[in-house]
Scaffold this active site. Structure first.
Site, PDB file in Angstrom:
ATOM      1  N   GLY A  46       1.055  -1.084   0.277  1.00 51.12           N
ATOM      2  CA  GLY A  46       0.063  -0.094   0.087  1.00 51.12           C
ATOM      3  C   GLY A  46       0.819   1.133   0.129  1.00 51.12           C
ATOM      4  CD  GLN A  51       3.465   5.724   2.051  1.00 48.00           C
ATOM      5  OE1 GLN A  51       2.559   5.200   2.421  1.00 48.00           O
ATOM      6  NE2 GLN A  51       4.398   5.405   3.443  1.00 48.00           N
ATOM      7  CB  CYS A  91       4.836   1.836   7.040  1.00 49.30           C
ATOM      8  SG  CYS A  91       4.312   3.568   6.102  1.00 49.30           S
ATOM      9  CG  LEU A  92       6.560   0.818   0.960  1.00 46.17           C
ATOM     10  CD1 LEU A  92       6.065   1.449  -0.289  1.00 46.17           C
ATOM     11  CD2 LEU A  92       7.238  -0.451   1.148  1.00 46.17           C
ATOM     12  CG  HIS A 133      -0.599   1.510   7.353  1.00 40.07           C
ATOM     13  ND1 HIS A 133       0.371   1.192   7.807  1.00 40.07           N
ATOM     14  CD2 HIS A 133      -0.008   1.788   6.577  1.00 40.07           C
ATOM     15  CE1 HIS A 133       1.506   1.542   7.521  1.00 40.07           C
ATOM     16  NE2 HIS A 133       1.214   2.092   6.351  1.00 40.07           N
ATOM     17  CD  GLU A 134      -1.405   2.765   2.933  1.00 37.55           C
ATOM     18  OE1 GLU A 134      -0.825   3.607   2.683  1.00 37.55           O
ATOM     19  OE2 GLU A 134      -0.455   1.918   3.123  1.00 37.55           O
ATOM     20  CG  HIS A 137       0.311   6.746   5.068  1.00 37.16           C
ATOM     21  ND1 HIS A 137       1.189   7.113   6.409  1.00 37.16           N
ATOM     22  CD2 HIS A 137       0.762   5.395   4.969  1.00 37.16           C
ATOM     23  CE1 HIS A 137       2.056   6.540   5.624  1.00 37.16           C
ATOM     24  NE2 HIS A 137       1.655   5.611   5.212  1.00 37.16           N
TER      25      HIS A 137
HETATM   26 NI    NI Z   1       2.823   3.430   5.074  1.00 36.62          NI
END
Ligand code: NI
Length: 156
Positions: A46, A51, A91-92, A133-134, A137
């Protein structure tokens, strides 16, 4: 499509609230394509626009094993949650780390697709976790603020 630079923890943009998308245009179409390419390249499941430094309420998700089932959520809104799951999350934007987070096990989300058509999606387990999670963000929230116990590094 092009790879975009993924912002990482400590970058103040990750704490900001993203703005709704009002209409689809070429710039946002390019953004979505770039986000998919960037997510797949980084082996993520995701990615939220913030991000890659864009404060728009756009999320891409793909929890399939083959990485061939992209989900695009524009202006997503979680309208129902139930159950509970506790597990590792990463998380990226927080590379090489993970931590245990409890989330709802089932969610229903309302969102617009790339054609700005409203749709509903229900998901369980990993998909439910990714959606929550997204969406976090988009509200400037990183999973690290919800971790129970230590944040682990890849070597742990
Ligand atoms: Ni993330």
């Amino acid at each position: 499509m092009a790879l975009r630079n993924i912002r990482t923890e400590g970058d103040p943009i990750l704490g900001k609230i993203s703005k709704p998308v009002l209409e689809m245009n070429d710039k946002t179409k390019v953004l979505i394509g770039d986000m998919l390419e960037t997510m797949y390249h980084a082996n993520g499941v995701g990615l939220a626009a913030v991000q890659v430094g864009v404060l728009k309420r756009v999320v891409v998700i793909d929890v399939s094993e083959d990485g061939d089932s992209p989900i695009i959520l524009i202006n997503p809104e979680i309208v129902d949650k139930s159950g509970s799951q506790t597990g590792d999350e990463g998380c990226l934007s927080v590379p090489g780390k993970s931590g245990v987070v409890t989330r709802a096990n089932h969610v229903k989300v309302k969102a617009f697709n790339e054609k700005m058509e409203l749709f509903e999606l229900e998901g369980d387990e990993l998909l439910a976790r990714a959606i929550q999670h997204e969406v976090d963000h988009l509200d400037g929230i990183l999973y690290t603020s919800k971790v129970e116990g230590p944040i682990k590094t890849a070597e742990d």
